[in-house]
Design a protein around this motif. Structure first.
Motif, PDB file in Angstrom:
ATOM      1  N   ASN A  34      35.724 -19.270 -44.630  1.00  0.00           N
ATOM      2  CA  ASN A  34      36.044 -20.511 -43.941  1.00  0.00           C
ATOM      3  C   ASN A  34      34.671 -21.042 -43.218  1.00  0.00           C
ATOM      4  O   ASN A  34      34.513 -22.121 -43.254  1.00  0.00           O
ATOM      5  CB  ASN A  34      37.135 -20.054 -42.787  1.00  0.00           C
ATOM      6  CG  ASN A  34      38.654 -20.161 -43.530  1.00  0.00           C
ATOM      7  OD1 ASN A  34      38.758 -20.356 -44.536  1.00  0.00           O
ATOM      8  ND2 ASN A  34      39.462 -19.518 -42.389  1.00  0.00           N
ATOM      9  N   ASP A  61      30.033 -19.794 -36.663  1.00  0.00           N
ATOM     10  CA  ASP A  61      29.226 -20.856 -37.538  1.00  0.00           C
ATOM     11  C   ASP A  61      28.762 -22.305 -36.911  1.00  0.00           C
ATOM     12  O   ASP A  61      29.272 -22.412 -35.945  1.00  0.00           O
ATOM     13  CB  ASP A  61      30.108 -21.056 -38.743  1.00  0.00           C
ATOM     14  CG  ASP A  61      31.298 -21.749 -38.616  1.00  0.00           C
ATOM     15  OD1 ASP A  61      31.130 -23.032 -38.165  1.00  0.00           O
ATOM     16  OD2 ASP A  61      32.089 -21.419 -38.585  1.00  0.00           O
ATOM     17  N   THR A 118      46.260 -26.358 -43.684  1.00  0.00           N
ATOM     18  CA  THR A 118      45.116 -26.627 -44.448  1.00  0.00           C
ATOM     19  C   THR A 118      44.527 -28.137 -44.297  1.00  0.00           C
ATOM     20  O   THR A 118      45.274 -28.969 -44.358  1.00  0.00           O
ATOM     21  CB  THR A 118      45.071 -26.140 -45.844  1.00  0.00           C
ATOM     22  OG1 THR A 118      43.675 -26.253 -46.518  1.00  0.00           O
ATOM     23  CG2 THR A 118      45.978 -27.017 -46.740  1.00  0.00           C
ATOM     24  N   THR A 119      43.360 -28.296 -44.370  1.00  0.00           N
ATOM     25  CA  THR A 119      42.843 -29.717 -44.109  1.00  0.00           C
ATOM     26  C   THR A 119      42.016 -29.720 -45.471  1.00  0.00           C
ATOM     27  O   THR A 119      41.279 -30.898 -45.527  1.00  0.00           O
ATOM     28  CB  THR A 119      41.653 -29.823 -43.211  1.00  0.00           C
ATOM     29  OG1 THR A 119      40.977 -28.736 -42.812  1.00  0.00           O
ATOM     30  CG2 THR A 119      42.418 -29.852 -41.719  1.00  0.00           C
ATOM     31  N   LYS A 120      42.019 -28.746 -46.238  1.00  0.00           N
ATOM     32  CA  LYS A 120      41.481 -28.633 -47.596  1.00  0.00           C
ATOM     33  C   LYS A 120      42.109 -29.250 -48.738  1.00  0.00           C
ATOM     34  O   LYS A 120      43.472 -29.442 -48.674  1.00  0.00           O
ATOM     35  CB  LYS A 120      40.775 -27.249 -47.933  1.00  0.00           C
ATOM     36  CG  LYS A 120      39.723 -26.735 -46.924  1.00  0.00           C
ATOM     37  CD  LYS A 120      39.648 -25.293 -47.126  1.00  0.00           C
ATOM     38  CE  LYS A 120      38.731 -24.789 -45.774  1.00  0.00           C
ATOM     39  NZ  LYS A 120      38.766 -23.584 -45.684  1.00  0.00           N
ATOM     40  N   THR A 136      44.963 -22.974 -49.627  1.00  0.00           N
ATOM     41  CA  THR A 136      46.336 -22.819 -49.556  1.00  0.00           C
ATOM     42  C   THR A 136      47.029 -22.621 -48.183  1.00  0.00           C
ATOM     43  O   THR A 136      48.075 -23.070 -47.677  1.00  0.00           O
ATOM     44  CB  THR A 136      46.859 -21.478 -50.178  1.00  0.00           C
ATOM     45  OG1 THR A 136      46.118 -20.363 -49.719  1.00  0.00           O
ATOM     46  CG2 THR A 136      46.516 -21.500 -51.487  1.00  0.00           C
ATOM     47  N   GLY A 137      46.129 -22.635 -47.218  1.00  0.00           N
ATOM     48  CA  GLY A 137      46.466 -22.615 -45.584  1.00  0.00           C
ATOM     49  C   GLY A 137      47.013 -21.305 -45.284  1.00  0.00           C
ATOM     50  O   GLY A 137      47.823 -21.203 -44.475  1.00  0.00           O
ATOM     51  N   LEU A 138      46.840 -20.082 -46.167  1.00  0.00           N
ATOM     52  CA  LEU A 138      47.304 -18.746 -45.859  1.00  0.00           C
ATOM     53  C   LEU A 138      46.268 -17.919 -45.278  1.00  0.00           C
ATOM     54  O   LEU A 138      46.623 -16.981 -44.438  1.00  0.00           O
ATOM     55  CB  LEU A 138      47.798 -18.250 -47.248  1.00  0.00           C
ATOM     56  CG  LEU A 138      48.911 -18.829 -47.824  1.00  0.00           C
ATOM     57  CD1 LEU A 138      49.404 -18.199 -48.828  1.00  0.00           C
ATOM     58  CD2 LEU A 138      50.228 -18.575 -46.770  1.00  0.00           C
ATOM     59  N   GLY A 139      45.075 -18.272 -45.269  1.00  0.00           N
ATOM     60  CA  GLY A 139      44.052 -17.266 -44.921  1.00  0.00           C
ATOM     61  C   GLY A 139      44.024 -16.871 -43.324  1.00  0.00           C
ATOM     62  O   GLY A 139      44.176 -15.489 -43.082  1.00  0.00           O
ATOM     63  N   LEU A 140      44.085 -17.853 -42.495  1.00  0.00           N
ATOM     64  CA  LEU A 140      44.066 -17.628 -41.064  1.00  0.00           C
ATOM     65  C   LEU A 140      45.569 -16.942 -40.618  1.00  0.00           C
ATOM     66  O   LEU A 140      45.620 -16.168 -39.674  1.00  0.00           O
ATOM     67  CB  LEU A 140      43.740 -18.751 -40.351  1.00  0.00           C
ATOM     68  CG  LEU A 140      42.425 -18.969 -40.328  1.00  0.00           C
ATOM     69  CD1 LEU A 140      41.914 -20.186 -39.297  1.00  0.00           C
ATOM     70  CD2 LEU A 140      41.332 -17.926 -39.812  1.00  0.00           C
TER      71      LEU A 140
HETATM   72  N1  LIG Z   1      35.153 -21.799 -39.349  1.00  0.00           N
HETATM   73  C1  LIG Z   1      35.928 -23.050 -39.333  1.00  0.00           C
HETATM   74  N2  LIG Z   1      35.239 -24.323 -39.400  1.00  0.00           N
HETATM   75  C2  LIG Z   1      36.133 -25.447 -39.387  1.00  0.00           C
HETATM   76  N3  LIG Z   1      37.261 -25.290 -39.847  1.00  0.00           N
HETATM   77  C3  LIG Z   1      38.105 -24.323 -39.913  1.00  0.00           C
HETATM   78  C4  LIG Z   1      37.103 -22.862 -39.897  1.00  0.00           C
HETATM   79  N4  LIG Z   1      38.076 -21.911 -39.909  1.00  0.00           N
HETATM   80  C5  LIG Z   1      39.188 -22.301 -40.301  1.00  0.00           C
HETATM   81  N5  LIG Z   1      39.245 -23.958 -40.304  1.00  0.00           N
HETATM   82  C6  LIG Z   1      40.285 -24.854 -40.502  1.00  0.00           C
HETATM   83  O1  LIG Z   1      41.563 -24.187 -40.579  1.00  0.00           O
HETATM   84  C7  LIG Z   1      42.294 -24.490 -41.663  1.00  0.00           C
HETATM   85  C8  LIG Z   1      43.101 -23.188 -42.052  1.00  0.00           C
HETATM   86  O2  LIG Z   1      42.197 -22.187 -42.701  1.00  0.00           O
HETATM   87  P1  LIG Z   1      42.783 -20.918 -43.612  1.00  0.00           P
HETATM   88  O3  LIG Z   1      41.907 -20.227 -43.624  1.00  0.00           O
HETATM   89  O4  LIG Z   1      44.164 -20.759 -42.963  1.00  0.00           O
HETATM   90  O5  LIG Z   1      43.604 -21.978 -44.703  1.00  0.00           O
HETATM   91  P2  LIG Z   1      42.450 -22.600 -45.955  1.00  0.00           P
HETATM   92  O6  LIG Z   1      40.853 -22.163 -45.630  1.00  0.00           O
HETATM   93  O7  LIG Z   1      42.515 -24.168 -45.789  1.00  0.00           O
HETATM   94  O8  LIG Z   1      42.954 -22.247 -47.038  1.00  0.00           O
HETATM   95  P3  LIG Z   1      42.786 -20.823 -47.758  1.00  0.00           P
HETATM   96  O9  LIG Z   1      44.357 -20.045 -47.865  1.00  0.00           O
HETATM   97  O10 LIG Z   1      42.421 -20.859 -49.059  1.00  0.00           O
HETATM   98  O11 LIG Z   1      42.029 -19.821 -46.791  1.00  0.00           O
HETATM   99  C9  LIG Z   1      41.312 -24.952 -42.694  1.00  0.00           C
HETATM  100  O12 LIG Z   1      41.726 -25.866 -43.740  1.00  0.00           O
HETATM  101  C10 LIG Z   1      40.233 -25.641 -42.039  1.00  0.00           C
HETATM  102  O13 LIG Z   1      40.560 -26.743 -41.456  1.00  0.00           O
END
Ligand SMILES: Nc1ncnc2c1ncn2[C@@H]1O[C@H](COP(=O)(O)OP(=O)(O)OP(=O)(O)O)[C@@H](O)[C@H]1O
Ligand SMILES: [Mg+2]
Length: 595
Positions: A482, A517, A536-538, A544-548
């Motif tokens: 992220n 960062d 997710t904002t991507k 996918t919005g699952l990472g966090l």
């Molecule tokens: N270090 C960061 N700086 C800015 N925005 C962040 C950061 N970390 C997370 N985000 C925001 O939080 C959202 C959710 O993150 P998350 O990791 O859950 O999902 P994702 O990265 O969009 O998808 P993926 O499932 O592939 O990780 C991101 O879409 C982003 O908008």
């Protein structure tokens, strides 16, 4: 939902109201019925019962009291009339008797010769004549008070004769000294009385007696009829009371039936829906809300409950399938990584192990070559050495072998990281070296870091902690990925893009890892949501919005740690991971570090 229903209900009401105002002139009985039904439906159960009993009791009370009042009124009227007829017949009877007496005494007085008897009859005659006048005037008064055509006719016909008769009797019998009557006086009086008896007046008096006889008959008949009427009014009164009581009982029965139906029917409908929902596990069912009373409220609450269960079940299903997909993904990723690491591990080990021998062999061969060069002088060999640039080879080959060794060592480290990372679905707690985890993750992410991103490591002294190593790799991988995404998104050519990884021991029980960062940052409204599943904002296909959400689950639920985020748009983001050093009791929620 409840409010929406209530809204519908009131909209319907309004429609009906509008309709009724427009059609108020030609309201059909059906409309009235609907309005009453709606009015009743809007009442609470207690009010329905209270109103029902009040209505039934009111009818009973009104009927009984009304029956008494009406019955009493008619009975009193009938009694008055009976009394009147009784008075009338009494008057006629008395008058009739007086007339008969007068005629009898007049007959006697004509035949009596001795003074004593004559005197007695004379007194009787005078007395009855006076009574006649008195009764006559009483009858007249009666007729003016209670008009009666027959009596009036009778009075008109015979009034003059009766008055004249009584006056003449008085005149004959009151002549001279009545206390000292002489026989010639008596004879004269007898003679006058005889003349009176033979006169028309006396004949009319006689006729009046007959007429009175008939009047008496009629009057007594009327009196008897009035007596019957009194008894009839008593019966009417009793009937009114009995009918109103029966009516109130009938209404009470109808109301009891209706009230019990009005309560039981919707209750049964609610019960049926509740039973069907539990038996068939069909949470799309809804109980009908037909009334605004307690049963309606119950049905509404049941509907809300069903909907809530439905939503929770849907959430649970989504969560379960998400977990399943994630577990399968991680499991197959782990298997693939383990396979790749295993396959690469052996050749890399050959290369790394053999490179040392290759270097030693090369040194030996170089030594031998130099020894040969000292002993043998040959132009052809010298030309060949020059052609292949032997001096350069002698200088460069050790360097080449050295770099190959460095490369092989790095390949070995990557394989080790892959092996560690492949333990994603591990179920056992074990000692985890956090720094090693971070290093391995950075190694895997190396190609994404590129030259533009600087990774600053501010490692403190950390003990190994008890945890799931593979899961913690995932956490670092997600947060670091992220961070790289955020730096790429900011894409500031001039700015020094960096990721700072700081670790420290918070106290004897807790360690902390901070990953910062200076990327795009997160807006405050999104900060609330970043740990939600699928947020997710991507673009689709990128995030996918699952990472966090998975990271939060691993840190907070699996390790009973804490994961927090601080961010400012345009400035950057810091994720802080706090982990307990010793494995806390799985259900010990009190495990919390204090800063
Ligand atoms: N270090 C960061 N700086 C800015 N925005 C962040 C950061 N970390 C997370 N985000 C925001 O939080 C959202 C959710 O993150 P998350 O990791 O859950 O999902 P994702 O990265 O969009 O998808 P993926 O499932 O592939 O990780 C991101 O879409 C982003 O908008
Ligand atoms: Mg992510």
């Amino acid at each position: 939902m409840r409010s929406a229903k209530a809204k519908n209900f009131s909209v319907k009401d309004n429609q009906t109201n509008n309709f009724s105002t427009k059609e108020s002139v030609t309201q059909s009985p059906l409309n009235h019925q609907n309005r009453i039904a709606k009015l009743v439906n809007n009442l609470s159960i207690s009010k329905k019962i209270a109103w029902g009993y009040t209505l039934a009791l009111s009818i009973a009370v009104v009927g009984t009291v009304g029956g008494f009042i009406l019955g009493d009124y008619y009975q009193r009227q009938a009694l008055i009339e009976k009394q009147e007829k009784w008075q009338e017949s009494q008057l006629i009877r008395n008058l009739h008797a007086v007339l008969l007496e007068l005629q009898a005494h007049q007959g006697k007085i004509l035949v009596f010769t001795d003074l004593a008897h004559w005197q007695k009859e004379r007194t009787n005659l005078i007395q009855h004549s006076a009574e006649l006048q008195e009764l006559w005037s009483e009858l007249k008064t009666y007729v003016t008070q209670y008009p009666n055509k027959k009596i009036s006719n009778f009075l008109q016909t015979y009034e003059s004769s009766s008055i004249v008769y009584s006056q003449q009797i008085m005149a004959v019998l009151n002549q001279g000294d009545t206390s000292n009557l002489k026989p010639e006086n008596i004879a004269l009086a007898k003679k006058q009385l005889l003349t009176l008896t033979q006169s028309n007046i006396y004949i009319q008096l006689h006729e009046s007696t007959d007429a009175l006889d008939k009047l008496l008959e009629t009057s007594e008949g009327n009196f008897q009829r009035k007596e019957i009427a009194v008894i009839a009014t008593e019966k009417v009164r009793d009937r009114i009371i009995i009918i109103s009581m029966l009516l109130s009982v009938a209404i009470a029965i109808v109301l009891a039936h209706y009230t019990s139906r009005a309560i039981a029917r919707p209750l049964k409908a609610v019960h049926d829906v509740a039973r069907k929902v539990t038996q068939e596990s069909n949470f799309n069912l809804q109980a009908p809300v037909t009334t605004a009373d307690e049963v309606g409220m119950l049905a509404d609450s049941l509907n809300q409950l069903i909907q809530r269960v439905n939503t929770l079940l849907a959430e649970q299903k989504a969560e379960a399938s998400r977990q399943l997909i994630q577990n399968e993904k991680m499991s197959s990723l782990g298997q693939m990584l383990a396979g790749v690491a295993h396959e690469i591990n052996n050749p890399v080990n050959f290369m790394y192990g053999n490179l040392q021998h290759t270097n030693a062999y090369f040194q030996n061969l170089l030594m031998l070559l130099e020894a040969y060069q000292g002993k043998i002088q040959d132009d052809e060999l010298d030309a060949l050495a020059e052609e292949i640039d032997l001096d350069f080879i002698k200088q460069d080959l050790p360097k080449l072998l050295q770099s190959m060794q460095v490369g092989a060592k790095r390949a070995k480290e990557i394989v080790l990281s892959l092996k560690n990372f492949s333990r994603l679905d591990e179920t056992e707690f074990h000692a985890v070296d956090i720094h090693a985890c971070i290093e391995s993750t950075l190694l895997i992410l190396n190609n994404r870091l590129k030259k533009r991103i600087t990774v600053v490591k501010k490692y403190g002294e950390l003990p190994n902690i008890e945890g799931y190593g593979g899961a913690l790799y995932q956490v670092f991988m997600n947060i670091l990925s992220n961070a790289i995404d955020a730096l790429e998104e900011a894409d500031n050519e001039e700015a020094n893009q960096e990721i700072i990884i700081a670790t420290q021991c918070l106290d004897e029980e807790w360690i902390q890892i901070k990953i910062s960062d200076n990327g795009s940052g997160i807006s405050p409204e999104y900060q609330q949501k970043i740990f939600e599943t699928f947020f997710t904002t991507k673009p689709i296909g990128v995030g996918t919005g699952l990472g966090l959400s998975i990271s939060y689950q691993i840190v907070v639920e699996k390790h009973l740690g804490q994961l927090t985020c601080e961010s400012e748009v345009g400035e950057g983001t810091t994720f802080a991971i706090a982990l307990p050093i010793k494995r806390p009791n799985a259900h010990d929620n009190s495990a919390e570090y204090s800063t």
